[in-house]
Design an enzyme around this catalytic site. Sequence first.
Site: not given
Ligand code: LER
Ligand code: MN
Length: 291
Positions: A173, A179, A206, A209, A232, A238, A267
């Site tokens: 990921e 991060e 994700d 991100h 994600h 978020r 997530e």
């Molecule tokens: C952390 O920001 C994230 O997106 C998680 O999926 C990482 O394990």
């Molecule tokens: Mn993630």
Amino acid sequence: MGCIGHPFISLGYPTESVVMIRSAVTVSLVSEARGGPFVYWEGLEHAFSRAKALGFDAVEIFAPGPDAVDRAALHQLVETTGLAVAAVGTGAGMVKHGLSLSDPELGKRVRAQEFVKAMIDFGAEFECSAIIGSMQGRWGAELDKSTALGFLREGLNDLGRYAEEKDVPLIYEPLNRYETNLFNTLADAVAVLQELDTDNVKLLADLFHMNIEEVNVADAIEMAGAYIGHVHFVDSNRQAAGFGHTDWGPIAEAIRNIHYAGYISAEVFPIPSSDAAAEQTIKKYKELFHD
Ligand code: LER
Ligand code: MN
């Protein structure tokens, strides 16, 4: 249904198939991660029962470690609910034990690999992948960038091959710049995957991100195409999809265009509550992918 089995339903035509995109919701069992972007926090039984009631296909598990989960009880939950385990996160290796695949100390890198291998075993028992997110680490004062990238490559090679022996992909990921400073975009991560000795490492897109790092999220998804093995599903802030300002139409279209056949997994922060975030997620998921 396992997370990687039979993603396509044949229509009887040699060239046509319907792509099986599936929904998932996250549960965190890691107390140190309280306040983090996971939907459910009250244990596996609660998460599976809520996911089942709301119509999800699977649950993604963020566990403190490979031995923290009663596997017989989890098999029982999978059987009684008919839901799958979508994936298992490895981030507790960092959050709880301070480990990463790019640590300057050899001993800690070895322990990081052992932790991830045990998580791969755990996931494989439920036919799903382990995710390497924060366990990738970062470069800094004690470790220059190219050495850190070399360590990460080594880790992904070893662990990707290990996962292959267990018949599951390994999921890597890319995270946003706050991060990690290793890879932040799908294009940079694809370039790394292309250099590996194994093709068993797939990317996690994700969307939180990506909202920070990509020039255009939909274009990045189309570019990464078949390298994407997990998504994600999360809005710009978020929160659950639809609770932020993400423009979902082009992103859903890109996911369909690449014939993505994996999980769309929430997530997200449990805002305003776990159930409200999960309900919003499944509503948006159906609107974008199944209606
Ligand atoms: C952390 O920001 C994230 O997106 C998680 O999926 C990482 O394990
Ligand atoms: Mn993630």
